[in-house]
Design an enzyme around this catalytic site. Structure first.
Site, PDB file in Angstrom:
ATOM      1  N   LYS A 123       6.152 121.802  73.540  1.00  0.00           N
ATOM      2  CA  LYS A 123       4.902 122.553  73.348  1.00  0.00           C
ATOM      3  C   LYS A 123       4.473 123.158  74.682  1.00  0.00           C
ATOM      4  O   LYS A 123       4.527 122.485  75.709  1.00  0.00           O
ATOM      5  CB  LYS A 123       3.799 121.643  72.805  1.00  0.00           C
ATOM      6  CG  LYS A 123       2.434 122.341  72.708  1.00  0.00           C
ATOM      7  CD  LYS A 123       1.449 121.603  71.835  1.00  0.00           C
ATOM      8  CE  LYS A 123       0.745 120.455  72.501  1.00  0.00           C
ATOM      9  NZ  LYS A 123      -0.045 120.820  73.696  1.00  0.00           N
ATOM     10  N   GLU A 125       1.348 125.578  76.525  1.00  0.00           N
ATOM     11  CA  GLU A 125      -0.001 126.142  76.393  1.00  0.00           C
ATOM     12  C   GLU A 125      -0.007 127.598  76.844  1.00  0.00           C
ATOM     13  O   GLU A 125       0.757 127.981  77.735  1.00  0.00           O
ATOM     14  CB  GLU A 125      -0.986 125.367  77.293  1.00  0.00           C
ATOM     15  CG  GLU A 125      -1.240 123.960  76.820  1.00  0.00           C
ATOM     16  CD  GLU A 125      -2.278 123.230  77.680  1.00  0.00           C
ATOM     17  OE1 GLU A 125      -2.929 123.873  78.527  1.00  0.00           O
ATOM     18  OE2 GLU A 125      -2.412 122.011  77.496  1.00  0.00           O
ATOM     19  N   GLU A 192      -6.906 124.564  69.425  1.00  0.00           N
ATOM     20  CA  GLU A 192      -7.803 123.515  69.942  1.00  0.00           C
ATOM     21  C   GLU A 192      -9.200 124.075  70.192  1.00  0.00           C
ATOM     22  O   GLU A 192      -9.384 125.067  70.914  1.00  0.00           O
ATOM     23  CB  GLU A 192      -7.224 122.915  71.234  1.00  0.00           C
ATOM     24  CG  GLU A 192      -8.121 121.809  71.786  1.00  0.00           C
ATOM     25  CD  GLU A 192      -7.433 120.888  72.798  1.00  0.00           C
ATOM     26  OE1 GLU A 192      -6.222 121.045  73.053  1.00  0.00           O
ATOM     27  OE2 GLU A 192      -8.141 120.007  73.327  1.00  0.00           O
TER      28      GLU A 192
END
Ligand code: KIV
Length: 275
Positions: A123, A125, A192
């Site tokens: 993952k 960001e 998020e």
């Protein structure tokens, strides 16, 4: 059994399986783990994904941000998790500055996550600017999950852990980024701390599943930090966390009872001694 051996009868979940789950309308579940014990519990309840999050730096190591965790630390935790998991997809967070400087560095470091950490995916960001790096990783066969909205690795720029996408330009940026990351080949995306309506719009515009944390009920799946859900991490409780247990309290009580028993010499007893 080696960490790559999956026993007969247990079907491991792959990155493309998650897109199929979205198509079927089946909600996707993911939680975090940093160790063998937690990962095993999660796998036993047939969770879809286990994220080895860089939140480990705060929850496990007691730091104030995710920034200082190293690639070697993340590989260490990912391997412990991968050893426990037989069914779920193991996704490893790429730590700060392990992928931002260049696509070449990202390739080498993501490769280590797969080879040494035994992750099934990584993952990253970041918004549209990170799409070319995603494309390079996907090109060589590394599944990538995106992560937009509140991106904790940019905490110094954001100023605080706060909801993102509240004004039009930032909502438009997030929508554009979601599409660019999908186009680059992400198999899924964490959203998020977004307003629920914006997260719903992004989820509907994508064919890949969105996994929300503090992004409302319209995402295709949900993720939480397991220590928050279990009440193991008590330093603070974000609004979006629902605590399903109070394990820190129980653990304190259990350890205090043991300490008392030792002090008043009722532990160990006859049954707990050898003769
Ligand atoms: O590091 C982490 O645990 C995460 C989740 C909060 C999505 O990125």
């Amino acid at each position: 059994m080696s960490v790559n051996d999956k026993p007969a009868g247990i079907k491991p979940i792959s990155a493309p399986d998650l897109t199929r789950l979205k198509k079927k309308g089946r909600v996707i579940t993911m939680l975090t783990a940093y160790d063998y014990f937690t990962a095993r519990l999660l796998d036993e309840i047939s969770i879809d994904g286990v994220l080895v999050g860089d939140s480990a730096n705060m929850v496990f190591y007691g730091e104030k941000s995710t920034l200082s965790i190293t690639l070697d630390q993340m590989i260490y935790h990912t391997l412990a998790v991968a050893r426990a998991v037989r069914h779920a997809l193991v996704i490893a967070d790429m730590p700060f500055m392990s992928y931002q400087a260049s696509a070449e560095e990202a390739l080498r470091n993501a490769g280590r996550m797969i080879k040494e950490g035994r992750a099934g995916a990584v993952k990253l960001e970041g918004g549209e600017h990170i799409a070319p790096t995603v494309a390079r990783l996907v090109e060589i066969g590394i599944p990538v999950m995106g992560h937009i909205g509140l991106v904790p690795q940019s905490i110094h720029q954001l100023g605080a852990f706060k909801v993102q996408g509240r004004d039009d330009p930032s909502a438009e940026y997030l929508k554009r980024s979601a599409l660019a990351l999908q186009e680059a080949g992400c198999f899924s995306m964490v959203l998020e701390m977004l307003p629920a309506e914006l997260a719903g719009d992004i989820s509907r515009q994508l064919t890949i599943p969105t996994i929300g944390i503090g992004a409302g009920p319209q995402c295709d799946g949900q993720i939480l930090v397991t220590n928050d859900l279990l009440g193991l991490f008590e330093d603070f409780q974000p609004k979006f966390v629902r605590r399903y247990a109070h394990l820190a309290r129980e653990a304190r009580e259990a350890c205090a009872r043991w300490m008392e028993d030792v002090k008043n010499r009722t532990y160990p007893g006859e049954d707990e001694s050898f003769h």
